[in-house]
Design an enzyme around this catalytic site. Sequence first.
Site, mmCIF file in Angstrom:
data_model
loop_
_atom_site.group_PDB
_atom_site.id
_atom_site.type_symbol
_atom_site.label_atom_id
_atom_site.label_comp_id
_atom_site.label_asym_id
_atom_site.label_seq_id
_atom_site.Cartn_x
_atom_site.Cartn_y
_atom_site.Cartn_z
ATOM 1 N N ASP A 79 98.400 81.225 19.651
ATOM 2 C CA ASP A 79 98.036 82.277 20.581
ATOM 3 C C ASP A 79 96.887 83.297 19.518
ATOM 4 O O ASP A 79 97.195 83.697 18.679
ATOM 5 C CB ASP A 79 99.028 83.516 20.904
ATOM 6 C CG ASP A 79 98.404 84.330 21.994
ATOM 7 O OD1 ASP A 79 98.082 84.033 23.135
ATOM 8 O OD2 ASP A 79 98.390 85.632 21.577
ATOM 9 N N GLU A 118 94.129 78.924 19.983
ATOM 10 C CA GLU A 118 93.255 79.699 20.821
ATOM 11 C C GLU A 118 92.380 80.767 19.959
ATOM 12 O O GLU A 118 92.897 81.381 19.151
ATOM 13 C CB GLU A 118 94.313 80.429 21.682
ATOM 14 C CG GLU A 118 93.419 81.163 22.893
ATOM 15 C CD GLU A 118 93.886 82.396 23.343
ATOM 16 O OE1 GLU A 118 93.735 82.790 24.485
ATOM 17 O OE2 GLU A 118 94.839 83.034 22.631
ATOM 18 N N HIS A 131 96.482 80.469 32.092
ATOM 19 C CA HIS A 131 97.144 81.464 32.884
ATOM 20 C C HIS A 131 96.179 82.868 32.855
ATOM 21 O O HIS A 131 96.541 83.886 33.028
ATOM 22 C CB HIS A 131 98.181 81.727 32.242
ATOM 23 C CG HIS A 131 98.222 82.174 30.615
ATOM 24 N ND1 HIS A 131 97.793 81.021 29.735
ATOM 25 C CD2 HIS A 131 98.395 83.195 29.846
ATOM 26 C CE1 HIS A 131 97.721 81.655 28.599
ATOM 27 N NE2 HIS A 131 98.098 82.904 28.710
ATOM 28 N N ASP A 132 95.050 82.709 31.790
ATOM 29 C CA ASP A 132 94.417 83.897 31.804
ATOM 30 C C ASP A 132 92.842 83.803 32.599
ATOM 31 O O ASP A 132 91.955 84.634 32.465
ATOM 32 C CB ASP A 132 93.451 84.009 30.046
ATOM 33 C CG ASP A 132 94.942 84.305 29.369
ATOM 34 O OD1 ASP A 132 95.726 84.958 29.995
ATOM 35 O OD2 ASP A 132 94.870 83.931 27.996
HETATM 36 C C1 NOJ Z 1 96.041 85.278 24.764
HETATM 37 C C2 NOJ Z 1 96.759 84.976 25.794
HETATM 38 O O1 NOJ Z 1 96.515 83.616 26.336
HETATM 39 C C3 NOJ Z 1 96.952 86.122 26.812
HETATM 40 O O2 NOJ Z 1 97.643 85.934 27.912
HETATM 41 C C4 NOJ Z 1 97.502 87.311 26.006
HETATM 42 O O3 NOJ Z 1 97.576 88.293 27.080
HETATM 43 C C5 NOJ Z 1 96.648 87.626 24.707
HETATM 44 N N1 NOJ Z 1 96.516 86.384 24.035
HETATM 45 C C6 NOJ Z 1 97.625 88.342 24.149
HETATM 46 O O4 NOJ Z 1 98.803 87.755 23.369
#
Ligand code: NOJ
Length: 572
Positions: free
Chosen positions: A209, A272, A344-345
């Site tokens: 992440d 990510e 999911h984002d």
């Molecule tokens: C990226 C994640 O994919 C997201 O869902 C999260 O809110 C942020 N990082 C913070 O961890």
Amino acid sequence: MTSPAAPWWTSAVVYQVYPRSFADSNGDGIGDLRGVAGKLDHLELLGVDVIWLSPVYPSPQDDAGYDISDYRGIDPVFGTLEDFDALLVDVHARGMKLVMDLVVNHTSDEHPWFVESRSSRDNPKRDWYWWRPARPHMEPGAPGAEPTNWGSAFSGPAWDLDQATGEYYLHLFSRKQPDLNWENPEVRAAIHAMMRWWLDRGVDGFRMDVINFISKDVRADGSLPDGVVRAGARYGDGHPHFSCGPRIHEYLQEMNREVFAGRRERPLTVGEMPGVTVDQAVLFTDPARAEVDMVFQFEHVGLDHGASKWDVHPLRLTDLKASLGRWQAGLADVGWNSLYWDNHDQPRIVSRFGDDGEHRVRSATMLATVLHLHRGTPYVYQGEELGMTNAHFERIDDYRDIESLNHYAEALTHGLADPGALLAGLRASSRDNARTPVQWDGTEYAGFSTVEPWIAVNPNHLEINAAVQHDDPGSVFHFYRRLIALRHTEPAVALGTFTMLLADDAAVYAFRRRLGETRLLVLGNFTATEQTVALDDADAWAGAELVLGNYPEVVGFDAPLRPWESRVFRRG
Ligand code: NOJ
């Protein structure tokens, strides 16, 4: 089937499970690990190789599990460590792998490390987080006294004042997600030990992440720089000072030495990395540097944004081709791409770059074809294989996501927009679009749960659901099966070179792949009207085999592409 030198993940397809919304086994309205275990048949039938599990660790759930309060456990809402071990055994027995989400830029403020850290200025863990005094000559708590002017990703400042000790702590995300201080070697060692613990338990890798945020641009005197305040913005942009910071490569290389070196099978690592450039990605994914196998870059999912993600414009296909084409070219010789539309984002791709009405099936399968036929490792987000759509929520009360709710509240408080405009922005871009329950069948709660779920089921589950699609050879689901199988059987899909064609065509996405004598041609119509394709080497393709198409009726090579049609040809 890859060449002996190619790592296993070059021909793999990864499937992301967002556990809250996947399947609820115990009737509390929230998905859980036993729910995942109960749906492995679906994933096996789909043919994916790897499951990436979004966080299931103990968490106050301020940011849906991305705020972790114990790195070595399972949140009771998702089950137990025994449930996890049983799931892992089952996943492995079916020949699949399981990758954990690794959230180590920050913890929850309820993690014992932070609880200790905040307890006093001289606590041994004080330096595990970013504690800083108010700006020189300012009173703690006074407006603008934060140590830097950075805004947090979830609205408001990136610093919170701890009244008890009179200092601020940094949180790039919510105030319940304090940033860990990776400058401190004890922090890094604790994280490495935790990662080894999961690998020893049998997991097959990590999705990391916001991993490019872990190195901050700290000055010799311990201060952090202010960011530029853009026109109309309330806060400075801190990204230049925490994104791909000065020690990021050192930290990732150290992690490799401490955690991954010497393991029998190399775990999968995907970082990510918001804001990462092609040049940086080459460094991150060069196997010789041993950092990560691939990165999630964000360029292509920002192309339809205006001044912010809430301000959405129609996509220009030429922009998409220019962007993805640059990534393909940039990582052609060194490094590796990850390929994704959804997670999911992100809002659902069929509602975003496709047509979630009349042409839903066709546009979902065309988009899948274009993505998966690029060079790189494709990721399928739960429900994408069913052509699930955005939530289309009407009311603010429908939303659950902290980013969406904070944005709405902050914009209203500061009179930046009216509620109608804000709701329109959320409808297009909210992360909750991807978080509605997976639509397993047409029953009241879509087969996700027996009770009302934590977030509303999309009413279109009556038509769009797995049960219907399992029985329908023409469904999005069965198309994904064929697409994934093609990667497994045709080495040119995994390893072929990539050449973009028709870069200036505003309607058709076209490219070629080549491995030895094998050539693939991929065509995708991004519109609802017929499109004629004019290729320089059309003659050479006249007798080529159509290996995958999303219309049942096969037409000649020269026939125009029908609405949202995709075709993959092979020769050689
Ligand atoms: C990226 C994640 O994919 C997201 O869902 C999260 O809110 C942020 N990082 C913070 O961890």
